[in-house]
Design a protein around this motif. Structure first.
Motif, mmCIF file in Angstrom:
data_model
loop_
_atom_site.group_PDB
_atom_site.id
_atom_site.type_symbol
_atom_site.label_atom_id
_atom_site.label_comp_id
_atom_site.label_asym_id
_atom_site.label_seq_id
_atom_site.Cartn_x
_atom_site.Cartn_y
_atom_site.Cartn_z
ATOM 1 N N ILE A 15 0.864 -1.242 0.110
ATOM 2 C CA ILE A 15 0.046 -0.102 0.211
ATOM 3 C C ILE A 15 0.751 1.204 -0.130
ATOM 4 O O ILE A 15 0.551 2.167 -0.981
ATOM 5 N N VAL A 16 1.881 1.171 1.005
ATOM 6 C CA VAL A 16 2.940 2.312 0.866
ATOM 7 C C VAL A 16 3.651 2.532 -0.386
ATOM 8 O O VAL A 16 3.599 3.711 -0.701
ATOM 9 N N ALA A 17 3.980 1.521 -1.180
ATOM 10 C CA ALA A 17 4.594 1.679 -2.388
ATOM 11 C C ALA A 17 3.578 2.285 -3.361
ATOM 12 O O ALA A 17 4.111 3.139 -4.186
ATOM 13 N N LEU A 18 2.467 1.770 -3.515
ATOM 14 C CA LEU A 18 1.247 2.338 -4.367
ATOM 15 C C LEU A 18 1.091 3.972 -3.971
ATOM 16 O O LEU A 18 1.249 4.751 -5.111
ATOM 17 N N GLY A 19 1.138 4.522 -2.915
ATOM 18 C CA GLY A 19 1.038 5.655 -2.624
ATOM 19 C C GLY A 19 2.255 6.572 -2.899
ATOM 20 O O GLY A 19 2.534 7.838 -3.265
ATOM 21 N N ALA A 20 3.388 5.839 -2.672
ATOM 22 C CA ALA A 20 4.882 6.577 -2.810
ATOM 23 C C ALA A 20 5.134 6.814 -4.425
ATOM 24 O O ALA A 20 6.037 7.652 -4.523
ATOM 25 N N VAL A 167 2.295 -2.178 -10.768
ATOM 26 C CA VAL A 167 3.363 -2.190 -10.968
ATOM 27 C C VAL A 167 3.969 -2.281 -12.419
ATOM 28 O O VAL A 167 4.859 -1.663 -12.924
ATOM 29 N N ILE A 168 3.614 -3.775 -12.758
ATOM 30 C CA ILE A 168 4.141 -4.140 -14.200
ATOM 31 C C ILE A 168 3.477 -3.210 -15.268
ATOM 32 O O ILE A 168 4.281 -2.755 -16.135
ATOM 33 N N ALA A 169 2.025 -2.874 -15.045
ATOM 34 C CA ALA A 169 1.591 -1.936 -15.910
ATOM 35 C C ALA A 169 2.483 -0.758 -16.246
ATOM 36 O O ALA A 169 2.748 -0.242 -17.182
ATOM 37 N N LEU A 170 2.746 -0.105 -15.237
ATOM 38 C CA LEU A 170 3.380 1.293 -15.124
ATOM 39 C C LEU A 170 4.650 0.922 -15.542
ATOM 40 O O LEU A 170 5.338 1.943 -16.369
ATOM 41 N N ILE A 217 -5.769 3.817 -5.692
ATOM 42 C CA ILE A 217 -5.728 2.153 -5.459
ATOM 43 C C ILE A 217 -5.200 1.626 -4.119
ATOM 44 O O ILE A 217 -6.001 1.043 -3.419
ATOM 45 N N GLY A 218 -4.226 2.538 -3.640
ATOM 46 C CA GLY A 218 -3.577 2.375 -2.263
ATOM 47 C C GLY A 218 -4.656 2.611 -1.310
ATOM 48 O O GLY A 218 -4.911 1.682 -0.353
ATOM 49 N N GLY A 219 -5.455 3.609 -1.286
ATOM 50 C CA GLY A 219 -6.491 4.088 -0.306
ATOM 51 C C GLY A 219 -7.563 2.791 -0.291
ATOM 52 O O GLY A 219 -7.960 2.692 0.800
#
Lengths: 303, 315
Positions: A15-20, A167-170, A217-219
């Motif tokens: 979750i932190v990764a998605l926000g970061a 992450v793969i899509a990004l 998404i993270g939220g």
């Protein structure tokens, strides 16, 4: 016991990764520390709540749950809508606050402004939805027992899977698409990018849209696996900064790895320090990385 | 009538106590360009030191030395100054936005310590029974508050005069030189690192003083009074009043605290009691909007920095 901490660490780290990701990009490309970025997670989570209610009013298959999960297609659609809604909020903030300030004043003015924006966004959530915890669903779930006596919920498995997909899509977007390549150019040097014909304003729009969608998404995932609270994002502000700085600002993999390191060290720290001091762990990581490797793990040394 | 007067006295005490902290921040950001996002942490150190030094003795909690008020004020400044030396040595070489993130983290950590180190801070309950010096000099709530307002005015006055003298001294000019261009200042033989640390420590000592005045007035100290929102409020006061201007710092404190209490008053009258918690959120939304709008339409604040031209450069 230790394996359970590792599993929890990876889940909260995701979750932190998605926000970061978004925070890291804005820090690098817009060159300011956005203290209001964490509020985008809160807004993502709460706006999804509105869409969940909307879709479940249709009943039928949208209101069903899928397999072992606590949610159904309704929440997945709501998550997509929340990404759009959060991106719109971020772009409005950019248009009316941050972009104006970056043109007429310095970067530090944008940081003050982000204090004000954070305060406003967070308390608007209290104003609209109240301060009591809310859940997307009251469905009960059975934990899955993994080898090593590790328990995870089906929703948490989904959380991890979706993070990997995002992450793969990004990664593909940044590596293959023209926009993604231009984005990396802007991160390197906005002036050079502009000189080579990149439309920097359009790229910055993309940066906000991607950052806000990641935050949303993270939220939503946080809301799904923990609960919705108005302080949801605010409590993640130091972990987000720690992940972005740890990984090196502007780096996708840096933000993801930073997020995992933050999540793991927070959860493993409880074996050596009292749980009540857990929120100080990201701060110690920030201090350590700024001291020993200020450019972050994946960052490049400038000058 | 008496009600209004005592309300105004109460308001002035709190806004001037905030004003002291804003003066400290103004020295750091306004004059030296140091982005301290951990103001609440340093006021907390001062507040707890005051409570420990002057408060009554208690079981199972450190402190309660029952020392005089003035000793408490000095002790608070020494303690927050010491904290600032440690923090400054660790973080002041960081660039602006990283300094902001690091100091923000320090304030969060200090608040966690206040919340959890029960032997020193009383934990979630805080410390109560901190003596108010005006009790010995005046009778009745209004007279006591008026007396305390006098004390606060003396402290604000002394701080203000001292800071005005400091920023007009050669050392103060050096602060601005470092703020504008630290490489140029270094090339003139000044040491930016050292001067930054000095300004940071002095500013944090003033924040500690503000925290100490606060607990002696309200009579207790609680970890919930030092959440990050306090830092945001103090920043808003500085930006609204005008940074790099000490009069602006005080004016900003009066205006922003005025908006905060007035809006709180209106909300308590207008908003039904069952959604009062939401009313409190309305106040915070208002402060956030004031900060953003000020930055957009009047970035230098109501009374910003006065430009000085050296008398040697004229003609």
């Amino acid at each position: 016991m230790i394996l359970q901490h590792v599993a929890d660490g990876i889940l909260s780290g995701a979750i932190v990764a998605l926000g970061a990701i978004g925070l890291s990009f804005t820090m690098k490309m817009l060159r300011f520390a956005n203290f209001s970025h964490s509020e985008l997670l809160t807004w993502g989570a709460y706006s999804a709540l509105v869409f969940v209610a909307f879709f479940s009013s249709f009943g039928g298959f949208l209101d069903q749950t899928i397999g072992p999960f606590s949610f159904g297609p309704g929440l997945l659609l709501a998550m997509l809508c929340a990404c759009v809604a959060t991106a719109i909020i971020a772009l409005l903030l950019h248009r009316f606050v941050f972009d104006r300030l970056s043109r007429m004043a310095g970067h530090m003015t944008m940081v003050f402004a982000s204090f004000g924006v954070a305060l406003t966004l967070r308390h608007l959530v209290v104003l609209i939805w109240g301060s009591d915890p809310i859940y997307y669903s009251r469905e009960l779930q059975f934990a899955i027992l993994l080898p090593g006596n590790v328990r995870v919920m089906p929703d948490q498995v989904f959380l991890l899977g979706l993070t990997v997909v995002v992450v793969i899509a990004l990664h593909l977007f940044m590596a293959r698409s023209r926009t993604g390549i231009a984005m990396r150019c802007v991160a390197e040097s906005p002036d050079l990018a502009r000189a080579s014909g990149v439309n920097v304003d359009r790229i910055i729009t993309w940066v906000w849209a991607i950052g806000a969608s990641g935050a949303a998404i993270g939220g939503v995932l946080y809301g799904m696996t923990v609960q919705l609270r108005p302080e949801l994002g605010f409590s993640l502000i130091l972990p987000l900064f720690a992940a972005a700085i740890l990984g090196g600002t502007g780096s996708l993999y840096g933000a993801v790895l930073g997020g995992l390191i933050v999540g793991l060290s927070e959860n493993l720290s409880v074996m050596i320090i009292p749980t009540t001091y857990k929120p100080a762990v990201p701060f110690l990581l920030i201090l350590a990385v700024l001291y020993f490797r200020p450019e972050g793990i994946f960052g490049e040394r400038s000058r | 009538m008496i009600g209004l007067v005592s309300y105004i006295v109460f308001f002035l005490i709190l806004s001037l106590i905030f004003g002291v902290a804003v003066l400290g921040l103004n020295l750091q950001w306004g004059f030296t360009g140091l982005f301290n996002a951990g103001v609440a942490g340093f006021t907390a150190i001062g507040a707890y030191t005051m409570a420990i030094l002057t408060g009554p003795a208690r079981d199972a909690v450190f402190g309660g030395f029952e020392l005089p008020f003035v000793v408490g004020l000095i002790g608070a400044m020494v303690a927050s100054g010491t904290g600032a030396v440690v923090v400054g040595l660790a973080t002041l070489k960081l660039r602006h936005e990283y300094l902001a993130v690091a100091t923000f983290g320090i304030a969060v950590t200090i608040q966690l310590v206040c919340l959890n180190w029960e032997y020193l801070t009383g934990g979630t309950l805080g410390l109560i029974g901190i003596p108010n010096p005006s009790k010995a000099w005046a009778d009745g709530p209004l007279a006591q508050n008026a007396f305390y307002l006098g004390v606060v005015l003396v402290v604000v006055g002394l701080t203000f005069v001292a800071l005005e003298r400091i920023v007009k001294s050669p050392w103060g000019r050096m602060l601005k030189a470092i703020r504008e261009d630290d490489v140029a200042a270094a090339s003139l033989g000044k040491s930016p690192e050292r001067v930054r640390l000095e300004a940071f420590v002095l500013g944090c000592m003033i924040m500690g003083l503000s925290g100490a005045l606060y607990v002696a007035f309200i009579g207790y100290v609680s970890p919930w009074d030092f959440l990050p929102i306090v830092t945001f409020q103090i920043w808003t006061m500085l930006i609204v009043g005008g940074s790099a201007n000490n009069r602006g710092a005080i004016l900003g404190a009066l205006i922003v605290w005025g908006v905060w209490t007035m809006s709180g008053f209106v909300i308590s009258r207008v908003v039904p009691s069952e959604i009062q918690a939401q009313g409190g959120a309305m106040q915070a939304v208002l402060i956030g909007l004031i900060l953003v709008v000020t930055l957009l339409i009047r970035p230098r604040g109501l009374i910003g920095e006065e430009l000085h031209v050296s008398r040697h450069a004229r003609s």
